[in-house]
Design an enzyme around this catalytic site. Sequence first.
Site, PDB file in Angstrom:
ATOM      1  N   HIS A 192       0.837  -1.196   0.000  1.00 47.73           N
ATOM      2  CA  HIS A 192       0.000   0.000   0.000  1.00 47.73           C
ATOM      3  C   HIS A 192       0.868   1.240   0.000  1.00 47.73           C
ATOM      4  O   HIS A 192       1.815   1.354   0.789  1.00 47.73           O
ATOM      5  CB  HIS A 192      -0.912   0.016   1.238  1.00 47.73           C
ATOM      6  CG  HIS A 192      -1.732   1.269   1.346  1.00 47.73           C
ATOM      7  ND1 HIS A 192      -1.658   2.115   2.426  1.00 47.73           N
ATOM      8  CD2 HIS A 192      -2.636   1.818   0.494  1.00 47.73           C
ATOM      9  CE1 HIS A 192      -2.488   3.140   2.243  1.00 47.73           C
ATOM     10  NE2 HIS A 192      -3.085   2.987   1.088  1.00 47.73           N
ATOM     11  N   SER A 193       0.573   2.159  -0.923  1.00 43.72           N
ATOM     12  CA  SER A 193       1.150   3.501  -0.920  1.00 43.72           C
ATOM     13  C   SER A 193       2.674   3.458  -0.964  1.00 43.72           C
ATOM     14  O   SER A 193       3.249   2.913  -1.913  1.00 43.72           O
ATOM     15  CB  SER A 193       0.623   4.260   0.308  1.00 43.72           C
ATOM     16  OG  SER A 193       0.871   5.642   0.199  1.00 43.72           O
ATOM     17  N   GLN A 194       3.345   4.010   0.048  1.00 42.82           N
ATOM     18  CA  GLN A 194       4.807   4.052   0.070  1.00 42.82           C
ATOM     19  C   GLN A 194       5.429   2.692  -0.193  1.00 42.82           C
ATOM     20  O   GLN A 194       6.445   2.583  -0.878  1.00 42.82           O
ATOM     21  CB  GLN A 194       5.289   4.582   1.425  1.00 42.82           C
ATOM     22  CG  GLN A 194       6.797   4.540   1.612  1.00 42.82           C
ATOM     23  CD  GLN A 194       7.192   3.992   2.982  1.00 42.82           C
ATOM     24  OE1 GLN A 194       6.345   3.723   3.827  1.00 42.82           O
ATOM     25  NE2 GLN A 194       8.475   3.828   3.200  1.00 42.82           N
ATOM     26  N   GLY A 196       4.499   0.468  -2.096  1.00 39.49           N
ATOM     27  CA  GLY A 196       4.381   0.018  -3.478  1.00 39.49           C
ATOM     28  C   GLY A 196       5.734  -0.157  -4.140  1.00 39.49           C
ATOM     29  O   GLY A 196       5.972  -1.116  -4.875  1.00 39.49           O
ATOM     30  N   HIS A 333      -7.777   6.910  -0.226  1.00 40.89           N
ATOM     31  CA  HIS A 333      -6.486   6.228  -0.222  1.00 40.89           C
ATOM     32  C   HIS A 333      -6.416   5.092   0.795  1.00 40.89           C
ATOM     33  O   HIS A 333      -5.703   4.111   0.581  1.00 40.89           O
ATOM     34  CB  HIS A 333      -5.393   7.252   0.063  1.00 40.89           C
ATOM     35  CG  HIS A 333      -4.007   6.747  -0.083  1.00 40.89           C
ATOM     36  ND1 HIS A 333      -3.538   6.136  -1.232  1.00 40.89           N
ATOM     37  CD2 HIS A 333      -2.945   6.759   0.777  1.00 40.89           C
ATOM     38  CE1 HIS A 333      -2.266   5.797  -1.084  1.00 40.89           C
ATOM     39  NE2 HIS A 333      -1.889   6.156   0.137  1.00 40.89           N
TER      40      HIS A 333
END
Length: 359
Positions: A192-194, A196, A333
């Site tokens: 998830h997010s960072q 990735g 998000h």
Amino acid sequence: MLFLKLSLLFGLLSLPHVTHSQALDEAHIQIMFKGHYTVAIEHLVPEKVLHETPIVMIHGHGMTGTNFLNTPDGRLGWADYFLSEGFELFIIDQPARARSTYQINVDGIQTTIDTSIIELRFTATQRFNFWPKASLHTQWPGPGIAGDPVFDNFYASTVPSLDSDEESSVKMKAAGSKLLDQIGKPIILLTHSQSGTHGWILADSRPSLIKTVIALEPAGPPFINAVFPPLTLDRPFGITEIPVNYSPPISSPSELQREVVFNSTSLGITCFRQASPPRQLVNMLGIPMVVITSESSYHSEFDRCTVEYLKQAGVDIEHLRLAEDRGIKGNGHMMFMELNGLEIAEKVVRRWIREKLRE
């Protein structure tokens, strides 16, 4: 090693239809790095494992593995859902964070996220309309502002994180690669997010041990930050801060020639691809991957750039947009914590695993 259940900021993990003693074998794994630092992994095993392929989950910036355990308003989380489906889980706390203890004189500078950033980007985007689709956000449980009990529970779960994404990537490559070696069989990697970027790094580092990468709104777009100033150059290796293997090989990120596909000063987005002929991300070839994007998130403006970059580099990747492709609307998000989080787990992530891996 069995241990007593941790008291989590969002409350205790529970499982549908079964008691804790019937359902869960929980172990806390510490990966050691020659006395310099440790990385904690929460290992959850259902009473009956129905799938040979475990799921490894990695949280984003400012967060911890508790993201996946339950929600700030006390509902079941994704860990509950996938355990009830018979999957073994490994949930990571990134290095120098939370249970993966920060060590002075070993780890770099840490930063924290303040409440205004959380409100603007994650929980109350509809109040600020900072990007075109922000107003579509309806799925956060509550108003999403400081002072609301659900928001305050969520904010209490945020922690200081390494300021340098390069340092985070180096340490997660070491920790994640060692974890995959210890598991010893191919896994499903959910980021998830960072984190990735960590998914791409681990797919490059241990391609034989990854069956698929499921990236929830991964850090991007290629080569440059977007939407939120300062719009500085980042991810010099296209999708990562540290080297990954291209073919033909490169010895410096300057060898990755790029060209602009799309540029919008009003949106704060520059979308790059490689100049032709593009190099291939050779270690990632043949691993099915998917990027999942919410309707109202700021990632709705640029995740397509990341997907197209990976496709151009030969990666077998799809882009699933919750609203357009699955009819699931109103998410931001932090989709897995939101009111319809279990619907996303079932109709999007579980469906992907079933269709692509026959699991």
